[in-house]
Design a protein around this motif. Structure first.
Motif, PDB file in Angstrom:
ATOM      1  N   SER A   1       0.843  -1.367   0.010  1.00  9.50           N
ATOM      2  CA  SER A   1       0.017   0.122   0.040  1.00  9.50           C
ATOM      3  C   SER A   1       0.747   1.221  -0.092  1.00  9.50           C
ATOM      4  O   SER A   1       2.129   1.357   0.347  1.00  9.50           O
ATOM      5  CB  SER A   1      -0.920   0.013   1.164  1.00  9.50           C
ATOM      6  OG  SER A   1      -0.233   0.510   2.394  1.00  9.50           O
TER       7      SER A   1
ATOM      8  N   GLU B   1       0.662   3.486   1.964  1.00 10.28           N
ATOM      9  CA  GLU B   1       1.107   3.624   3.525  1.00 10.28           C
ATOM     10  C   GLU B   1       2.126   2.998   3.981  1.00 10.28           C
ATOM     11  O   GLU B   1       2.857   3.029   4.972  1.00 10.28           O
ATOM     12  CB  GLU B   1      -0.242   3.306   4.372  1.00 10.28           C
ATOM     13  CG  GLU B   1      -1.077   4.484   4.086  1.00 10.28           C
ATOM     14  CD  GLU B   1      -2.131   4.235   3.067  1.00 10.28           C
ATOM     15  OE1 GLU B   1      -2.426   5.195   2.437  1.00 10.28           O
ATOM     16  OE2 GLU B   1      -2.283   3.240   2.655  1.00 10.28           O
TER      17      GLU B   1
ATOM     18  N   GLY C   1      -3.316   2.790  -3.173  1.00 15.61           N
ATOM     19  CA  GLY C   1      -3.881   3.322  -2.141  1.00 15.61           C
ATOM     20  C   GLY C   1      -5.119   3.904  -2.753  1.00 15.61           C
ATOM     21  O   GLY C   1      -5.085   4.702  -3.878  1.00 15.61           O
ATOM     22  N   SER C   2      -6.427   3.657  -2.294  1.00 14.61           N
ATOM     23  CA  SER C   2      -7.582   3.973  -3.035  1.00 14.61           C
ATOM     24  C   SER C   2      -7.707   5.523  -2.974  1.00 14.61           C
ATOM     25  O   SER C   2      -8.288   5.983  -4.045  1.00 14.61           O
ATOM     26  CB  SER C   2      -8.817   3.304  -2.425  1.00 14.61           C
ATOM     27  OG  SER C   2     -10.018   3.469  -3.158  1.00 14.61           O
ATOM     28  N   ARG C   3      -7.353   6.282  -1.937  1.00 13.46           N
ATOM     29  CA  ARG C   3      -7.519   7.684  -2.061  1.00 13.46           C
ATOM     30  C   ARG C   3      -6.699   8.363  -3.033  1.00 13.46           C
ATOM     31  O   ARG C   3      -6.927   9.308  -3.677  1.00 13.46           O
ATOM     32  CB  ARG C   3      -7.473   8.124  -0.592  1.00 13.46           C
ATOM     33  CG  ARG C   3      -8.389   8.079   0.426  1.00 13.46           C
ATOM     34  CD  ARG C   3      -7.998   8.764   1.694  1.00 13.46           C
ATOM     35  NE  ARG C   3      -9.330   8.312   2.702  1.00 13.46           N
ATOM     36  CZ  ARG C   3      -9.250   8.688   4.095  1.00 13.46           C
ATOM     37  NH1 ARG C   3      -8.285   9.464   4.466  1.00 13.46           N
ATOM     38  NH2 ARG C   3     -10.382   8.526   4.701  1.00 13.46           N
TER      39      ARG C   3
ATOM     40  N   SER D   1      -8.632  -0.707   5.116  1.00 12.18           N
ATOM     41  CA  SER D   1      -7.244  -0.109   4.939  1.00 12.18           C
ATOM     42  C   SER D   1      -7.008   0.646   3.438  1.00 12.18           C
ATOM     43  O   SER D   1      -5.958   0.221   2.631  1.00 12.18           O
ATOM     44  CB  SER D   1      -6.330  -1.198   4.899  1.00 12.18           C
ATOM     45  OG  SER D   1      -6.228  -1.723   6.450  1.00 12.18           O
ATOM     46  N   ASN D   2      -7.847   1.388   2.918  1.00 12.40           N
ATOM     47  CA  ASN D   2      -7.958   2.299   1.929  1.00 12.40           C
ATOM     48  C   ASN D   2      -7.522   1.198   0.442  1.00 12.40           C
ATOM     49  O   ASN D   2      -6.800   1.578  -0.213  1.00 12.40           O
ATOM     50  CB  ASN D   2      -6.573   3.193   1.854  1.00 12.40           C
ATOM     51  CG  ASN D   2      -6.486   4.237   1.251  1.00 12.40           C
ATOM     52  OD1 ASN D   2      -7.530   4.670   0.465  1.00 12.40           O
ATOM     53  ND2 ASN D   2      -5.391   4.561   0.880  1.00 12.40           N
TER      54      ASN D   2
ATOM     55  N   LEU E   1     -11.716   1.384  -2.587  1.00 10.40           N
ATOM     56  CA  LEU E   1     -12.929   1.921  -1.864  1.00 10.40           C
ATOM     57  C   LEU E   1     -14.061   2.183  -2.783  1.00 10.40           C
ATOM     58  O   LEU E   1     -15.204   1.951  -2.414  1.00 10.40           O
ATOM     59  CB  LEU E   1     -12.559   3.230  -0.970  1.00 10.40           C
ATOM     60  CG  LEU E   1     -11.355   3.329   0.004  1.00 10.40           C
ATOM     61  CD1 LEU E   1     -10.983   4.716   0.506  1.00 10.40           C
ATOM     62  CD2 LEU E   1     -11.833   2.484   1.131  1.00 10.40           C
TER      63      LEU E   1
END
Length: 239
Positions: free
Chosen positions: A62, A64, A137-139, A193-194, A197
């Motif tokens: 990810s 993150e 990461g989805s965002r 966890s993103n 989404l």
């Protein structure tokens, strides 16, 4: 090979969690668990046709995860390079089409080249569509998609009045994939966890205690079969 389960999920996404804890329980370094987890991927991929799964998306790294120690991050990047090099031929022979999603800018050039080569090698395969989310990461994905959409609006290629919930998905990393029907997270954690989404708005979720290196094709089949018994209404009411 058994007949596919017609009522099962067409697209399954998996958050492969628990590698580090699996290794710690055995008194080994975390990377030992990541290596064990990488070996588990092939078993699950090869079991997909037996349970009627056409698309499998796995969360490998990810946006993150860069916060982890430098040693672990470097080890994971090395593992990704080794996995792609080692598994490319087997994936192609099994008829797996591989795609990668995520932002490649931060990844090293050798890894990106291996990713590109694997996508090209397997581009005509249809047995299983395997998508690997790497530096994903989805965002971040939605932000990048919005930038591309905004550029098309600024260039006059897209009318702002035409932007709706059907427009944005065309700019996402997953634009050629169906939305996931089932999302599985291993290791007992109950969060997303993103991960996917937007795409998982109507997915069914399974949070299971099994650590990823212990996850078997039998458990995968059971979860897919359980999905087939769920009442999927998508916000409506059956009469």
């Amino acid at each position: 090979m058994s007949d596919p389960v017609s009522t099962g999920p067409r697209h399954v996404a998996i958050i492969m969690d628990g590698n580090g804890r699996w290794a710690t329980q055995r008194g080994r370094p975390r990377l030992f668990g990541h290596r064990a987890g990488a070996r588990r991927v092939r078993e699950v991929v090869e079991s997909c046709p037996d349970v009627g799964v056409e698309y499998l998306t796995i969360f490998a790294f990810s946006t993150e995860n860069w916060r982890r120690t430098q040693v672990e991050v470097a080890g994971l990047m090395s593992l990704f390079r080794m996995y792609i090099s080692r598994e490319a031929r087997a994936l192609d022979q099994f008829g797996v089409r591989v795609r990668f999603i995520g932002d490649r800018v931060r990844l090293d050039a050798k890894l990106v080249t291996l990713m590109d080569d694997l996508e090209k090698l397997t581009c005509n395969n249809t047995a299983v569509h395997l998508t690997i989310a790497l530096n994903y990461g989805s965002r971040d994905e939605v932000a990048r998609a919005t930038k591309r959409l905004a550029r098309d609006v600024a260039a006059g290629n897209l009318d702002p009045d035409d932007v709706n919930e059907e427009t944005l998905p065309k700019y996402l990393d997953t634009c050629v994939l169906p939305d996931p029907d089932l999302v599985i997270r291993t290791s007992g954690e109950a969060r997303i966890s993103n991960f996917l989404l937007w795409q998982s708005a109507y997915a069914e979720y399974e949070f299971i205690d099994t650590l990823w290196p212990d996850f078997t094709k039998e458990e995968f089949a059971q979860l897919c079969a359980s999905y087939g018994g769920r009442d999927r209404r998508f916000g409506g009411v059956k009469t």
